[in-house]
Motif scaffolding. Structure first.
Motif, PDB file in Angstrom:
ATOM      1  N   LYS A  36     -58.315 117.937 -26.512  1.00  0.00           N
ATOM      2  CA  LYS A  36     -58.086 117.259 -27.790  1.00  0.00           C
ATOM      3  C   LYS A  36     -56.722 116.575 -27.808  1.00  0.00           C
ATOM      4  CE  LYS A  36     -58.054 118.104 -32.785  1.00  0.00           C
ATOM      5  NZ  LYS A  36     -58.204 119.148 -33.844  1.00  0.00           N
ATOM      6  N   MET A  37     -55.682 117.270 -27.302  1.00  0.00           N
ATOM      7  CA  MET A  37     -54.344 116.685 -27.228  1.00  0.00           C
ATOM      8  C   MET A  37     -54.327 115.472 -26.302  1.00  0.00           C
ATOM      9  SD  MET A  37     -51.905 120.055 -26.974  1.00  0.00           S
ATOM     10  CE  MET A  37     -50.487 119.048 -26.532  1.00  0.00           C
ATOM     11  N   MET A  38     -54.988 115.611 -25.170  1.00  0.00           N
ATOM     12  CA  MET A  38     -55.016 114.528 -24.197  1.00  0.00           C
ATOM     13  C   MET A  38     -55.731 113.308 -24.764  1.00  0.00           C
ATOM     14  SD  MET A  38     -53.951 113.929 -21.131  1.00  0.00           S
ATOM     15  CE  MET A  38     -54.063 112.489 -20.098  1.00  0.00           C
ATOM     16  N   LYS A  39     -56.829 113.541 -25.460  1.00  0.00           N
ATOM     17  CA  LYS A  39     -57.603 112.438 -26.020  1.00  0.00           C
ATOM     18  C   LYS A  39     -56.781 111.660 -27.045  1.00  0.00           C
ATOM     19  CE  LYS A  39     -61.899 113.232 -26.778  1.00  0.00           C
ATOM     20  NZ  LYS A  39     -63.164 113.728 -27.382  1.00  0.00           N
ATOM     21  N   LYS A  40     -56.011 112.368 -27.847  1.00  0.00           N
ATOM     22  CA  LYS A  40     -55.189 111.697 -28.857  1.00  0.00           C
ATOM     23  C   LYS A  40     -54.162 110.784 -28.208  1.00  0.00           C
ATOM     24  CE  LYS A  40     -52.071 112.518 -32.747  1.00  0.00           C
ATOM     25  NZ  LYS A  40     -51.419 113.537 -33.612  1.00  0.00           N
ATOM     26  N   GLN A  41     -53.485 111.285 -27.168  1.00  0.00           N
ATOM     27  CA  GLN A  41     -52.474 110.475 -26.494  1.00  0.00           C
ATOM     28  C   GLN A  41     -53.108 109.302 -25.747  1.00  0.00           C
ATOM     29  OE1 GLN A  41     -49.164 110.978 -27.057  1.00  0.00           O
ATOM     30  NE2 GLN A  41     -50.007 112.479 -28.483  1.00  0.00           N
ATOM     31  N   LEU A  42     -54.261 109.523 -25.163  1.00  0.00           N
ATOM     32  CA  LEU A  42     -54.964 108.432 -24.495  1.00  0.00           C
ATOM     33  C   LEU A  42     -55.367 107.352 -25.483  1.00  0.00           C
ATOM     34  CD1 LEU A  42     -57.276 110.358 -21.989  1.00  0.00           C
ATOM     35  CD2 LEU A  42     -55.430 108.773 -21.382  1.00  0.00           C
ATOM     36  N   ARG A  43     -55.836 107.768 -26.653  1.00  0.00           N
ATOM     37  CA  ARG A  43     -56.257 106.782 -27.653  1.00  0.00           C
ATOM     38  C   ARG A  43     -55.074 105.914 -28.091  1.00  0.00           C
ATOM     39  NH1 ARG A  43     -59.057 109.764 -30.582  1.00  0.00           N
ATOM     40  NH2 ARG A  43     -61.092 108.963 -29.956  1.00  0.00           N
ATOM     41  N   ILE A  44     -53.930 106.546 -28.313  1.00  0.00           N
ATOM     42  CA  ILE A  44     -52.745 105.779 -28.711  1.00  0.00           C
ATOM     43  C   ILE A  44     -52.381 104.765 -27.626  1.00  0.00           C
ATOM     44  CG2 ILE A  44     -50.264 105.940 -29.173  1.00  0.00           C
ATOM     45  CD1 ILE A  44     -50.845 108.724 -30.407  1.00  0.00           C
ATOM     46  N   SER A  48     -53.054 100.417 -27.772  1.00  0.00           N
ATOM     47  CA  SER A  48     -51.926  99.487 -27.670  1.00  0.00           C
ATOM     48  C   SER A  48     -52.284  98.242 -26.863  1.00  0.00           C
ATOM     49  CB  SER A  48     -50.716 100.192 -27.036  1.00  0.00           C
ATOM     50  OG  SER A  48     -50.921 100.393 -25.641  1.00  0.00           O
ATOM     51  N   CYS A  49     -53.347  98.335 -26.068  1.00  0.00           N
ATOM     52  CA  CYS A  49     -53.770  97.173 -25.279  1.00  0.00           C
ATOM     53  C   CYS A  49     -55.213  96.785 -25.599  1.00  0.00           C
ATOM     54  CB  CYS A  49     -53.590  97.440 -23.784  1.00  0.00           C
ATOM     55  SG  CYS A  49     -54.508  98.849 -23.155  1.00  0.00           S
ATOM     56  N   GLY A  50     -55.688  97.213 -26.772  1.00  0.00           N
ATOM     57  CA  GLY A  50     -57.006  96.803 -27.234  1.00  0.00           C
ATOM     58  C   GLY A  50     -58.178  97.466 -26.537  1.00  0.00           C
ATOM     59  N   ARG A  51     -57.955  98.657 -25.966  1.00  0.00           N
ATOM     60  CA  ARG A  51     -59.028  99.329 -25.224  1.00  0.00           C
ATOM     61  C   ARG A  51     -59.359 100.705 -25.804  1.00  0.00           C
ATOM     62  NH1 ARG A  51     -56.877  99.970 -19.525  1.00  0.00           N
ATOM     63  NH2 ARG A  51     -58.925 100.908 -19.214  1.00  0.00           N
ATOM     64  N   GLY A  52     -59.144 100.864 -27.089  1.00  0.00           N
ATOM     65  CA  GLY A  52     -59.354 102.155 -27.724  1.00  0.00           C
ATOM     66  C   GLY A  52     -60.755 102.714 -27.566  1.00  0.00           C
ATOM     67  N   ARG A  53     -61.742 101.844 -27.441  1.00  0.00           N
ATOM     68  CA  ARG A  53     -63.137 102.291 -27.322  1.00  0.00           C
ATOM     69  C   ARG A  53     -63.400 103.029 -26.007  1.00  0.00           C
ATOM     70  NH1 ARG A  53     -66.745  97.144 -29.557  1.00  0.00           N
ATOM     71  NH2 ARG A  53     -65.931  97.155 -31.711  1.00  0.00           N
ATOM     72  N   GLU A  54     -62.498 102.864 -25.045  1.00  0.00           N
ATOM     73  CA  GLU A  54     -62.679 103.506 -23.742  1.00  0.00           C
ATOM     74  C   GLU A  54     -62.119 104.930 -23.707  1.00  0.00           C
ATOM     75  OE1 GLU A  54     -61.545 101.039 -20.370  1.00  0.00           O
ATOM     76  OE2 GLU A  54     -61.464  99.309 -21.718  1.00  0.00           O
ATOM     77  N   THR A  55     -61.509 105.354 -24.804  1.00  0.00           N
ATOM     78  CA  THR A  55     -60.806 106.643 -24.808  1.00  0.00           C
ATOM     79  C   THR A  55     -61.701 107.800 -24.391  1.00  0.00           C
ATOM     80  OG1 THR A  55     -59.299 105.885 -26.547  1.00  0.00           O
ATOM     81  CG2 THR A  55     -59.510 108.270 -26.221  1.00  0.00           C
ATOM     82  N   GLU A  56     -62.855 107.895 -24.987  1.00  0.00           N
ATOM     83  CA  GLU A  56     -63.746 109.033 -24.739  1.00  0.00           C
ATOM     84  C   GLU A  56     -64.131 109.113 -23.258  1.00  0.00           C
ATOM     85  OE1 GLU A  56     -65.666 112.459 -25.979  1.00  0.00           O
ATOM     86  OE2 GLU A  56     -64.640 111.063 -27.323  1.00  0.00           O
ATOM     87  N   LYS A  57     -64.532 107.993 -22.689  1.00  0.00           N
ATOM     88  CA  LYS A  57     -64.968 107.982 -21.289  1.00  0.00           C
ATOM     89  C   LYS A  57     -63.818 108.333 -20.343  1.00  0.00           C
ATOM     90  CE  LYS A  57     -67.201 105.163 -17.724  1.00  0.00           C
ATOM     91  NZ  LYS A  57     -66.246 105.608 -16.677  1.00  0.00           N
ATOM     92  N   ILE A  58     -62.653 107.731 -20.576  1.00  0.00           N
ATOM     93  CA  ILE A  58     -61.521 107.985 -19.688  1.00  0.00           C
ATOM     94  C   ILE A  58     -61.083 109.441 -19.787  1.00  0.00           C
ATOM     95  CG2 ILE A  58     -59.073 107.464 -19.321  1.00  0.00           C
ATOM     96  CD1 ILE A  58     -59.742 104.545 -19.940  1.00  0.00           C
TER      97      ILE A  58
END
Length: 259
Positions: A36-44, A48-58
């Protein structure tokens, strides 16, 4: 808004507990909370570069790769133990060796770098740099059974490629021959390739994207190299001992390895 460096460091520490629970038992965060912590930081970072939708997969890919990363790290720890008579156990390597710590962080950072995640891989690598004096760009491609001995002052550039079974001592630089081109050199190979089973002794400098250090070679301390070295060679300062063929006895020759 940018990822939180302090949270990234906390994640790195908790991942130590997850990957090596016997060695780092005080880091007991559950895998679910860590994810959960990692996902939050990845989403932020990705937003920042317009790729927020990729957060879950990455995030899923990263977490799913942890066991493979752990296996590679165990090979790295074995390499350090096998190559160091001062090491009394693999446990000692995992717990105390700065070179192993730097490799641990690099393998995590490299996974995120390859996924195109901004900021976080560099936060990770700079944390390792500050703790150990070992500066490995998260883009460097490093093979299995890798050993850093002592390690202080090592610099490994973004496009460096290192094969399997390589051992590097303190003060080694795998760098670019020139960066005067600045941003025009982005995505261009600027750093050397080191093939399998090479040993590079303290203070050696190897520069250039076209420079290849052939397999099974030994690079002596303080050598300055800007040209490729053949397999099975021994290089010291500006001299090279290279075999004429694989079955021939090695002969000494002058080898213009510096400019």
């Amino acid at each position: 808004m940018f990822p939180d460096k302090k949270v990234i460091v906390r994640i790195l520490k908790d991942l130590q507990g997850l990957l090596f629970p016997r060695h780092f038992p005080k880091y007991k965060m559950s895998e679910k909370r860590l994810k959960k912590m990692m996902k939050k930081q990845l989403r932020i970072a990705l937003e920042s570069c317009g790729r927020g939708r990729e957060t879950e997969k990455i995030c899923e890919d990263f977490c799913g790769s942890l066991e493979n990363i752990r296996q590679k790290l165990m090979l790295d720890a074995q390499a350090a133990f096998d190559g160091d008579p001062a090491a009394y156990s693999i446990d000692e390597v995992i717990l105390t060796y700065p070179g192993f710590f730097a490799i641990y962080i690099h393998r995590l950072a490299n996974k995120l770098y390859k996924a195109g995640v901004p900021y976080i891989p560099r936060f990770m690598s700079e944390y390792a740099h500050g703790k150990t004096g070992i500066d490995i760009n998260p883009g460097a491609d490093i093979g299995e059974y890798f050993c850093i001995d002592h390690g202080t002052g090592i610099v490994i550039g973004e496009t460096a490629v290192i094969g399997r079974g390589v051992k590097i001592y303190q003060g080694v630089t795998l760098g670019a021959l020139s960066t005067r081109g600045g941003q025009q050199l982005k995505n261009v190979r600027r750093h050397p390739k080191v093939e399998d089973n090479v040993t590079i002794y303290a203070g050696a400098t190897i520069l250039g994207g076209g420079t290849i250090i052939g397999a099974n070679s030994v690079i002596g301390g303080n050598a300055f190299i800007t040209e490729s070295v053949p397999a099975n060679a021994k290089v010291y300062m500006n001299k090279c001992i290279r075999p004429r063929n694989l079955n021939a006895q090695k002969t000494e020759c002058s080898c213009p390895l510096s400019e």
